[in-house]
Design a protein around this motif. Sequence first.
Motif, PDB file in Angstrom:
ATOM      1  N   GLY A 126       0.916  -1.212  -0.123  1.00  0.00           N
ATOM      2  CA  GLY A 126       0.080  -0.015   0.182  1.00  0.00           C
ATOM      3  C   GLY A 126       0.674   1.344   0.012  1.00  0.00           C
ATOM      4  N   ARG A 127       2.256   1.250   0.258  1.00  0.00           N
ATOM      5  CA  ARG A 127       2.997   2.257   0.246  1.00  0.00           C
ATOM      6  C   ARG A 127       4.308   2.097  -0.893  1.00  0.00           C
ATOM      7  N   SER A 128       3.766   1.887  -2.043  1.00  0.00           N
ATOM      8  CA  SER A 128       4.774   1.634  -3.139  1.00  0.00           C
ATOM      9  C   SER A 128       5.439   2.928  -3.666  1.00  0.00           C
ATOM     10  N   ASP A 129       5.020   3.928  -2.871  1.00  0.00           N
ATOM     11  CA  ASP A 129       5.738   5.150  -3.159  1.00  0.00           C
ATOM     12  C   ASP A 129       7.229   5.208  -2.210  1.00  0.00           C
ATOM     13  N   LEU A 130       6.995   4.662  -1.226  1.00  0.00           N
ATOM     14  CA  LEU A 130       8.163   4.406  -0.183  1.00  0.00           C
ATOM     15  C   LEU A 130       8.994   3.004  -0.443  1.00  0.00           C
ATOM     16  N   PHE A 131       8.146   1.893  -0.492  1.00  0.00           N
ATOM     17  CA  PHE A 131       9.005   0.679  -0.228  1.00  0.00           C
ATOM     18  C   PHE A 131       8.698  -0.339  -1.808  1.00  0.00           C
ATOM     19  N   GLU A 132       9.574  -1.129  -1.801  1.00  0.00           N
ATOM     20  CA  GLU A 132       9.423  -2.061  -2.567  1.00  0.00           C
ATOM     21  C   GLU A 132       9.672  -3.475  -2.100  1.00  0.00           C
ATOM     22  N   ILE A 133       9.004  -4.372  -2.253  1.00  0.00           N
ATOM     23  CA  ILE A 133       8.948  -5.945  -1.929  1.00  0.00           C
ATOM     24  C   ILE A 133       9.974  -6.563  -2.797  1.00  0.00           C
ATOM     25  N   VAL A 134      10.804  -7.314  -2.150  1.00  0.00           N
ATOM     26  CA  VAL A 134      12.025  -7.652  -2.898  1.00  0.00           C
ATOM     27  C   VAL A 134      11.958  -9.247  -3.285  1.00  0.00           C
ATOM     28  N   THR A 135      11.262 -10.189  -2.216  1.00  0.00           N
ATOM     29  CA  THR A 135      11.144 -11.567  -2.707  1.00  0.00           C
ATOM     30  C   THR A 135       9.574 -11.800  -2.164  1.00  0.00           C
ATOM     31  N   LYS A 136       9.341 -13.066  -2.895  1.00  0.00           N
ATOM     32  CA  LYS A 136       7.842 -13.353  -2.592  1.00  0.00           C
ATOM     33  C   LYS A 136       7.649 -13.391  -1.068  1.00  0.00           C
ATOM     34  N   PRO A 137       6.440 -12.635  -0.297  1.00  0.00           N
ATOM     35  CA  PRO A 137       6.272 -12.817   1.088  1.00  0.00           C
ATOM     36  C   PRO A 137       5.797 -14.182   1.321  1.00  0.00           C
ATOM     37  N   ALA A 138       6.416 -14.803   2.386  1.00  0.00           N
ATOM     38  CA  ALA A 138       6.179 -16.188   2.774  1.00  0.00           C
ATOM     39  C   ALA A 138       6.074 -16.479   4.172  1.00  0.00           C
TER      40      ALA A 138
END
Lengths: 490, 490
Positions: free
Chosen positions: B381-393
Amino acid sequence: MDQSQFRAAAHSAIDDIISHFDSMPEKRVLPTVEPGYLRSLVPENPPDEPEEWAAIQKDIDSKIKPGLTHWQSPNFMAYFPAGVTYPSILGEMYSATFNAPAFNWLCSPACTELETIVMDWMAKAFGLPECFLSSSKGGGVIQNSASDAIATVITAARERRARELALADGMEEDTPEYEDRKIEHQGKLVAIASDQTHSSAAKGALIAGTRFRSVQTQLVDNMEMTAPRLRKVLEKCEESGLIPYHLTMTLGTTNSCSMDRYAEILALLSEKPEWQRIWVHVDAAYAGASLITEECSHIAKNFAEGVDSFNMNMHKWLLVNFDASLLFVRNRVDLTNAFDMTPAYLRNAYSDSGALRLEWHEGIYSQDHGPWNIYADLIRGRSDLFEIVTKPAFGLTVFRVKNPQATTNGSHETNGTIALCKRDKESDSLTKKVYELVNSRGEIFITSTVIDGVYVIRVVSTNPMAEEKYVRNAFDIIVRTTEEVLQQET
Amino acid sequence: MDQSQFRAAAHSAIDDIISHFDSMPEKRVLPTVEPGYLRSLVPENPPDEPEEWAAIQKDIDSKIKPGLTHWQSPNFMAYFPAGVTYPSILGEMYSATFNAPAFNWLCSPACTELETIVMDWMAKAFGLPECFLSSSKGGGVIQNSASDAIATVITAARERRARELALADGMEEDTPEYEDRKIEHQGKLVAIASDQTHSSAAKGALIAGTRFRSVQTQLVDNMEMTAPRLRKVLEKCEESGLIPYHLTMTLGTTNSCSMDRYAEILALLSEKPEWQRIWVHVDAAYAGASLITEECSHIAKNFAEGVDSFNMNMHKWLLVNFDASLLFVRNRVDLTNAFDMTPAYLRNAYSDSGALRLEWHEGIYSQDHGPWNIYADLIRGRSDLFEIVTKPAFGLTVFRVKNPQATTNGSHETNGTIALCKRDKESDSLTKKVYELVNSRGEIFITSTVIDGVYVIRVVSTNPMAEEKYVRNAFDIIVRTTEEVLQQET
């Protein structure tokens, strides 16, 4: 389980624990169950729904307790003791509560620091020299068991020796040539211990993937490892192109509580530069506790300056719960260099500290003039039936049943010297029968072993509940059983 | 300490334990002490006289508690959880009381049998195939930690492979020629794992005295070990005359909870007879617990038939106290052959069983629709600040702070596919600053790591106290801190 359920369950467990210890002397030390007894008493599959604590506690009573061997019973005179005390149970409760995998300082500063401090306390209590303190280059870490401690130092010793040999060849670390050369040297390394050393030394060498050679001992030396016997093994290794890298010396062997001849062995190792590079470890798992007493404090002086590491178990004779095996090293870089990553050695510091402050030294002091030597004296008083085989030490008596047909093979001790027991098949067979009959009846629990070809019984009584009356009772049982066996034989 | 003193002390300890957990959410998760804080608070030497429990408990309050890192706090989102529950504390109390070094059946039948039965229960709960049950040729043993489990199987694998190679050469066991040949083969053995495997695999190979090679992973594969990448390592070993003997596959890596590609890896290993002799281990220390849920039960099907051993930690996610690391092997003779002497694997069976029957599965089920995936959604929800790097698991989210100057390097997930994060020094530096600032303030505790050259933050929240509100609070703290850091930079 909410907090009021926990409070009620814990109060009930505490009453149960008190009654468990209270009724200990009356309980049969060995259970009467047959192998496989539990399988039919519990469900085949794990429970789907949570159960009430009351139901579980009932099952502990009816299904678990009947299958326990009571190591804390005063009638447990087998192996070595495994002490439990009320303070150590309090320690375990806090240790469980503060549950912290303290693999680095930040993961739980209190755990890490308390362990270091308590290990320094103990190094001082054992009279180990300054170099084993954390304020110097050494220090102590808590291991699960003496076997873990020994496997750890043997593996670290392998790394230290193989590394220095590869470096001496001019190799550079972290190169393929270094890896090859180090592994090549590793293939020549030999760990050494006497044939009386606990099997964990041979197992440690096996885990480390290195060769192992044992030094033969004999009754005429009271089963102590001597320098001349060790020299033979060292020289034979060298003739075969092998490189000794680790030596385990014992303070209180499992079989007979003998002590290896530290001074003469250390003098031997100083003879050659290669022998000086051998990592020397003292395994004092059981008898190391005695170093805190004035009468035994001289022992450490014979080895302390010359060894690389030392281990002893608080959980045998010093009132602390399993598992608290203390390992001290002279150079802590020997461990960190070898394993490269921070080891998570830091468990149980709370339990140790709790028990330590309450009554840890009573484990030995209370028995100072108690049953330590009573059993040996009782055996001496029946030289018509028994022979003492090795020098009684640290509360352990090793003896055999006399062969009534033998001529003068008696345990005539003159000024503390024990007449040498010769091998005797009839005596072996009688001793074995007595041993098996005593344990099958389960009133007391004792151990047997074979020493220099002689079948013997070991009786040790140094757990927290040990008292003279139990030792006398055990002696009566053994006398009665021996007379019964001798009767049958004639 | 007599029984009435123990009862009073234990009741007082129980109240203290309850208040410890009760006030947990309000407590700072990281302590504020400085390294060395404890040394000045405790005596330099061990106590000479026993002390009262009240004095000790006071010291626990004033000296120990301020130095604890609270692994059980709902604000502990670092590493992986280390669960403690009321039932597991009851288990520890009984385990301490029944203290029995159960190194053989007679030394405590109940311990030995209960462990075997409970391990069979768990094998069924995880959906492991029949061969891992004690009724078949396999079975389970409890280890202290996943690191111990892995060192154990790597050493056993070395023994199995070196032995069969020496026997294939026509050597006869227990001869000097056999010893030489076995050690010669040992020098060629290579243990393999991916670069995302926990360091215990490399350390296990080090302990075993063998070589180690790692398989490179990449973000484009979600850091999973793939068959083509493994093939490269296997073939390179063979070109160098080396012999792969052990492979660690991971279910839930420490860095990002990725899962190696079991099916394609096992298919690869079946290609050559020599590769079929590789001991394949699955390290599922943390995420293995998930196999008891319906939604994850399919995972075991992908590897279970093809591997030699499997480990998982009850003490991470299944409400059982440290230490209860379960190790299952397909052929138990692989362990007994390797180590030759009966290993004392049998501790803590009581604690496991106690906690098991009360509420063990709640460790996972209660979180089924809880905070498992909330954090990842918040980050999205805050893709302005953060990037997910690997698949959440498995409740773990791995992300980084976005470089505001970067063009289109965003975490645009399309149908669950994550846009590949490119290496970015500015992002690395921002992420590191946020990580360090958050932990230095100690309101929550999180971990950082480097994945495929990308500096990332790991947030995991699956301990028994985990709740959505704590996850939201942690997210708010991280957002606030990120905005603060970005502010400073501009």
